[in-house]
Design an enzyme around this catalytic site. Structure first.
Site, PDB file in Angstrom:
ATOM      1  N   HIS A   1      59.844  47.157  38.310  1.00 46.70           N
ATOM      2  CA  HIS A   1      60.683  46.092  39.058  1.00 46.70           C
ATOM      3  C   HIS A   1      62.516  46.922  38.225  1.00 46.70           C
ATOM      4  CE1 HIS A   1      63.473  43.001  39.128  1.00 46.70           C
ATOM      5  NE2 HIS A   1      63.040  42.457  39.319  1.00 46.70           N
TER       6      HIS A   1
ATOM      7  N   GLU B   1      63.824  44.755  47.182  1.00 48.33           N
ATOM      8  CA  GLU B   1      63.982  44.297  46.324  1.00 48.33           C
ATOM      9  C   GLU B   1      65.843  44.275  46.317  1.00 48.33           C
ATOM     10  OE1 GLU B   1      62.472  41.215  43.268  1.00 48.33           O
ATOM     11  OE2 GLU B   1      62.731  42.388  42.504  1.00 48.33           O
TER      12      GLU B   1
END
Ligand code: PGA
Length: 249
Positions: free
Chosen positions: A94, A166
């Site tokens: 992430h 993302e």
């Protein structure tokens, strides 16, 4: 294919709040039939959330993992424990972990391979900064993240990988705003070409809310969503999952 909705609760919720939200999600009116919902609570909350989810279709995911099996790794959580909790998916790489905890592509690759070795599915997160996007280098940057993240992963295991695109500037915690769904779909189509393996699900993440969810889920090639802040509120998550179920009906 059913849409995959992954709720990344980050460090937004305490143990008690995580359990309360999980219980609400099981109300009889809430039935995500045509969608797969995965909850990623904090490590501390996982065992209690697992108890709440027992016997339901909602799956448990982890926000991170230590690739080493056992040993002197203070503060880390390994796959034996995650598997013991019945974890099906693990978020890896992430952007918050890459930036705040200095995770490199090499470490991320070790995590991806460890997760696959434990017969669990990694969700490899990739995405560019605003600076990279403005310089027109998004494709180059993401290609490198994917190639290095999936290095030496055998082809048969590649099928179990999920990718989450993302854009860093779109994440709500960075005071971002969602990408435009057409642009996100274009990058996702490109990611599918880079991977070369058919049917790998690619998710979009970054400021998804109940208001924009339908636009993203109907954009071609977006197989699901990785949702942060909005997934920590019952009514928002409920609307997001209902939208996903409607799109796939
Ligand atoms: P956000 O976070 O939905 O709050 O933008 C998404 C993510 O970082 O996974």
């Amino acid at each position: 294919m059913n849409k995959l909705i992954v709720a990344n609760w980050k460090m937004y919720l305490t143990l008690r709040e995580s359990v309360a939200l999980s219980k609400k999600l099981l109300r009889p009116t809430y039935y995500p039939l045509h969608t797969q919902l995965v909850l990623c609570p904090s490590f501390v909350a996982m065992e209690e959330v697992k108890k709440v989810l027992h016997g339901t279709q909602i799956k448990l995911g982890a926000q991170d993992v230590e690739p080493e099996k056992r040993g002197a790794y203070t503060g880390e959580v390994g796959l034996d424990d995650l598997k013991g909790l019945g974890v099906k998916y693990v978020l890896i790489g992430h952007s918050e972990r890459r930036k705040l905890f200095n995770e490199t592509n090499a470490l991320i690759n070790a995590k991806v391979r460890a997760v696959l070795g434990a017969k669990t599915q990694p969700i490899l997160c990739v995405g560019e900064t605003l600076q990279i996007r403005k310089a027109g280098d998004t494709k180059k940057y993401i290609t490198e993240q994917i190639r290095k993240g999936l290095k030496n992963v055998p082809k048969k295991d590649l099928k179990k990988v999920v990718i989450a695109y993302e854009p860093i500037w779109a994440i709500s915690g960075n005071k971002g705003h969602a990408d435009n769904p057409e642009d996100a779909a274009r990058v996702i189509a490109f990611i599918k070409k880079v991977i070369l393996v058919k049917n790998i699900p690619v998710l979009y993440g970054g400021s998804i809310t109940s208001k924009n969810v339908a636009q993203f889920l109907t954009a071609s090639g977006i197989d699901g969503l990785l949702v942060g802040r909005a997934s920590t509120k019952y009514s928002e998550l409920q609307k997001i999952v209902t939208s996903a179920a409607r799109v796939t009906e």
